[in-house]
Design an enzyme around this catalytic site. Structure first.
Site, PDB file in Angstrom:
ATOM      1  N   ASP A  67      25.560 -10.248  19.007  1.00  0.00           N
ATOM      2  CA  ASP A  67      25.156 -11.298  18.074  1.00  0.00           C
ATOM      3  C   ASP A  67      24.743 -10.593  16.791  1.00  0.00           C
ATOM      4  OD1 ASP A  67      23.976 -13.303  16.593  1.00  0.00           O
ATOM      5  OD2 ASP A  67      22.613 -13.979  18.175  1.00  0.00           O
ATOM      6  N   TYR A 160      25.913 -24.545   5.308  1.00  0.00           N
ATOM      7  CA  TYR A 160      27.115 -23.722   5.276  1.00  0.00           C
ATOM      8  C   TYR A 160      27.449 -23.293   3.848  1.00  0.00           C
ATOM      9  CZ  TYR A 160      31.915 -22.210   6.125  1.00  0.00           C
ATOM     10  OH  TYR A 160      33.066 -21.472   6.193  1.00  0.00           O
TER      11      TYR A 160
END
Length: 245
Positions: A67, A160
């Site tokens: 991750d 985003y």
């Protein structure tokens, strides 16, 4: 598989987000070009799949689950890649988190996750490997982003868009600071790419068609090659001309 290729034999690349369609296309293209590929993704099944695909095509690959939002996992990724292949010449930051909820509905967890993966993860990878590259004579970093926020906002998707706009700032500042160290840093910003389930409507760009992950991968290959050795700090749009300025 990308039809465009360069000779990257003897070089090694780390590709984050290598399990997603664009990341996978980049990893496969790098392997086709002769590079050793360290394919990383948060999903272990996708890591195994892309690694096997590279090897099946005659390439050399190492899979590693990580991750990128976790600094310690990024450090382990880099250490494993160096232990396995030695010098790392290229870093492709393709890991991405996306949620297109609007300003009034996006919750804090999704906001933070997009910033952590898209921005902080790129920072971790670029800083930790950048230190190594600086000591070993330079390298290439390519950040995968979107035209969202650079230069065009979306109908909605505040988290985003913010992360993508930030990614361009990070790319340019990183390029500025790394240039004297022999490290080139560029971004590839795509849109209208035909990934699974995303081509249900006409492509509203001048070319009138959807692009492919392989077409994005070809631009990344170019940026990794010596042909782009005089390019740094650039954000290149791969979107069929939708964001012409």
């Amino acid at each position: 598989m990308s039809n465009f290729t360069v000779n990257l034999s003897g070089q090694t690349a780390i590709v984050t987000g290598a399990g997603a369609e664009i990341g996978r296309a980049i990893a496969l293209a790098l392997g086709q070009a002769g590079a050793n590929v360290v394919a990383s993704d948060i999903n272990p099944d996708r890591v195994e799949q892309v690694t096997e695909a590279i090897q099946k095509n005659g390439g050399t690959a190492l899979g590693w689950q990580a991750d990128v939002a976790n600094r310690f996992q990024v450090s382990s990724l880099i250490e494993e890649a160096r232990d396995h292949f030695g010098r790392i010449h290229m870093l492709i930051n393709a890991a991405e988190a996306q949620n297109l909820k609007g300003m009034l509905t996006l919750d804090e967890w999704d906001w933070r996750r997009m910033l952590e993966v898209n921005l902080t993860g790129t920072f971790f990878c670029s800083q930790l490997l950048g230190r190594v590259m600086a000591d070993e004579g330079g390298g290439v970093i390519v950040n995968l982003g979107s035209t969202a926020g650079h230069p065009q906002p979306l109908a909605q998707g505040v988290g985003y868009v913010a992360s993508q706009a930030g990614l361009i700032g990070l790319t340019k500042q990183c390029a500025q600071e790394y240039a004297p160290l022999g490290i080139r840093v560029n971004a590839v910003c795509s849109a209208y790419i035909n990934e699974s389930g995303q081509n249900g409507h006409a492509a509203a760009n001048p070319q009138g068609r959807w692009g492919t992950p392989d077409e994005v991968a070809s631009v990344v290959l170019f940026l990794c090659s010596d042909a782009a050795r005089f390019m740094t700090g650039q954000a290149i749009h791969v979107d069929g001309g939708a964001s012409m300025v």
